[in-house]
Design a protein around this motif. Structure first.
Motif, PDB file in Angstrom:
ATOM      1  N   THR A  22      -6.386  -0.279   6.254  1.00 57.61           N
ATOM      2  CA  THR A  22      -7.048   0.481   7.313  1.00 57.61           C
ATOM      3  C   THR A  22      -7.556  -0.458   8.395  1.00 57.61           C
ATOM      4  OG1 THR A  22      -7.706   2.190   5.734  1.00 57.61           O
ATOM      5  CG2 THR A  22      -8.903   2.124   7.808  1.00 57.61           C
ATOM      6  N   GLU A  24       0.915   4.136  -2.878  1.00 58.34           N
ATOM      7  CA  GLU A  24       0.720   5.552  -2.560  1.00 58.34           C
ATOM      8  C   GLU A  24       1.887   6.397  -3.050  1.00 58.34           C
ATOM      9  OE1 GLU A  24      -2.062   5.230   1.448  1.00 58.34           O
ATOM     10  OE2 GLU A  24       0.110   5.494   1.661  1.00 58.34           O
ATOM     11  N   VAL A  26       0.840  -1.207   0.000  1.00 57.00           N
ATOM     12  CA  VAL A  26       0.000   0.000   0.000  1.00 57.00           C
ATOM     13  C   VAL A  26       0.872   1.253   0.000  1.00 57.00           C
ATOM     14  CG1 VAL A  26      -1.605   1.358   1.409  1.00 57.00           C
ATOM     15  CG2 VAL A  26      -2.058  -1.064   0.974  1.00 57.00           C
ATOM     16  N   HIS A  64      -6.365  -0.661   0.191  1.00 55.24           N
ATOM     17  CA  HIS A  64      -6.377   0.430   1.162  1.00 55.24           C
ATOM     18  C   HIS A  64      -7.399   0.165   2.271  1.00 55.24           C
ATOM     19  CE1 HIS A  64      -3.765   2.749  -1.492  1.00 55.24           C
ATOM     20  NE2 HIS A  64      -3.681   3.662  -0.531  1.00 55.24           N
ATOM     21  N   ARG A  74      -4.254   4.873  -5.833  1.00 55.09           N
ATOM     22  CA  ARG A  74      -4.813   4.048  -4.766  1.00 55.09           C
ATOM     23  C   ARG A  74      -5.354   2.739  -5.332  1.00 55.09           C
ATOM     24  NH1 ARG A  74      -6.194   6.289   0.075  1.00 55.09           N
ATOM     25  NH2 ARG A  74      -7.996   4.916   0.334  1.00 55.09           N
ATOM     26  N   ASP A  75      -5.353   1.726  -4.506  1.00 55.22           N
ATOM     27  CA  ASP A  75      -6.011   0.458  -4.810  1.00 55.22           C
ATOM     28  C   ASP A  75      -7.074   0.309  -3.726  1.00 55.22           C
ATOM     29  OD1 ASP A  75      -6.601  -2.434  -4.489  1.00 55.22           O
ATOM     30  OD2 ASP A  75      -5.107  -2.674  -6.068  1.00 55.22           O
ATOM     31  N   THR A  76      -8.329   0.545  -4.089  1.00 54.88           N
ATOM     32  CA  THR A  76      -9.389   0.702  -3.097  1.00 54.88           C
ATOM     33  C   THR A  76      -9.450  -0.438  -2.093  1.00 54.88           C
ATOM     34  OG1 THR A  76     -10.691   1.975  -4.680  1.00 54.88           O
ATOM     35  CG2 THR A  76     -11.862   1.060  -2.794  1.00 54.88           C
ATOM     36  N   ASN A  85     -11.423  -5.260  -7.124  1.00 55.60           N
ATOM     37  CA  ASN A  85     -10.674  -4.133  -7.654  1.00 55.60           C
ATOM     38  C   ASN A  85     -10.576  -4.240  -9.170  1.00 55.60           C
ATOM     39  OD1 ASN A  85      -8.792  -2.031  -8.087  1.00 55.60           O
ATOM     40  ND2 ASN A  85      -7.101  -3.489  -7.866  1.00 55.60           N
TER      41      ASN A  85
END
Length: 202
Positions: free
Chosen positions: A185, A171, A167, A181, A176-178, A201
């Motif tokens: 998180t 960045e 990630v 990411h 971004r790679d939804t 994705n």
């Protein structure tokens, strides 16, 4: 549809000229081979996905982790590395030892578009998941991905470190790679329970 890999791969180590290698996961942040040039690139036809159960590098057969593969459909942004002709055989041997420990990937040649001033298209070596392999995980829910990544630990370390480093590398390239990411998180404990459904994705 015929793939150019079947035509070109027998000569991948002995062909003339420099070799391009497409990195979309750990190769982005730890290529571990000598290269002449590093260029942001885009591959069309396959997308990055946590679709490979890791039995060696980031998990064990008893407690599999999850690592990335290129799976069919969509597109993937990554890094293209240009390897000098004199080093191509050594680099291919290095990559095979690293990526093909359990032969879960197909070694293929793919067209990638370099995101430089020339915007040229080159043929690059890439590792695409073998959907018929026992380690192919398919499309897992975010909750299942989270569970495997939390438990995964193998020869190369903790699975969560692999996801976090990837990630950060993504960045650093400005995109971004939804899904990755979202997972990162969750791994940092800042996310509520995972949704029951999420879209793959691209």
């Amino acid at each position: 549809m015929p793939e150019m890999s079947e035509i070109t791969l027998p000569n991948v180590t002995s062909a003339k000229g420099d070799l391009w290698v497409f990195g979309y996961g750990s190769l982005m942040w730890r290529p571990s081979f000598e290269f002449e040039e590093r260029v942001p690139a885009r591959l069309v036809g396959e997308h990055r996905a946590l679709c490979v159960y890791s039995f060696v590098h980031r998990g064990t057969p008893e407690q599999p982790g999850l690592v990335l593969g290129l799976d069919r459909g969509g597109a993937c942004r990554g890094i293209a590395f240009r390897v000098a002709e004199k080093n191509r055989a050594d680099v291919v041997a290095n990559l095979r030892a690293r990526e093909q420990v359990t032969s879960v990937y197909r070694e293929v040649m793919r067209s990638v578009w370099l995101e430089n001033e020339a915007r040229e298209r080159v043929s690059a070596l890439a590792y695409v998941v073998d959907r018929g392999h026992v380690q192919y995980a398919g499309r897992l829910s975010l909750a299942d991905q989270h569970r495997h990544v939390l438990q995964g630990h193998g020869q190369s370390g903790a699975n969560r470190d692999y996801v976090t480093a990837t990630v950060k590398a993504i960045e650093a390239e400005g995109f971004r790679d939804t899904q990755l990411h979202q997972l990162a998180t969750m791994l940092h404990g800042a996310h509520a329970p995972a949704p029951t459904e999420d879209r793959e994705n691209r």
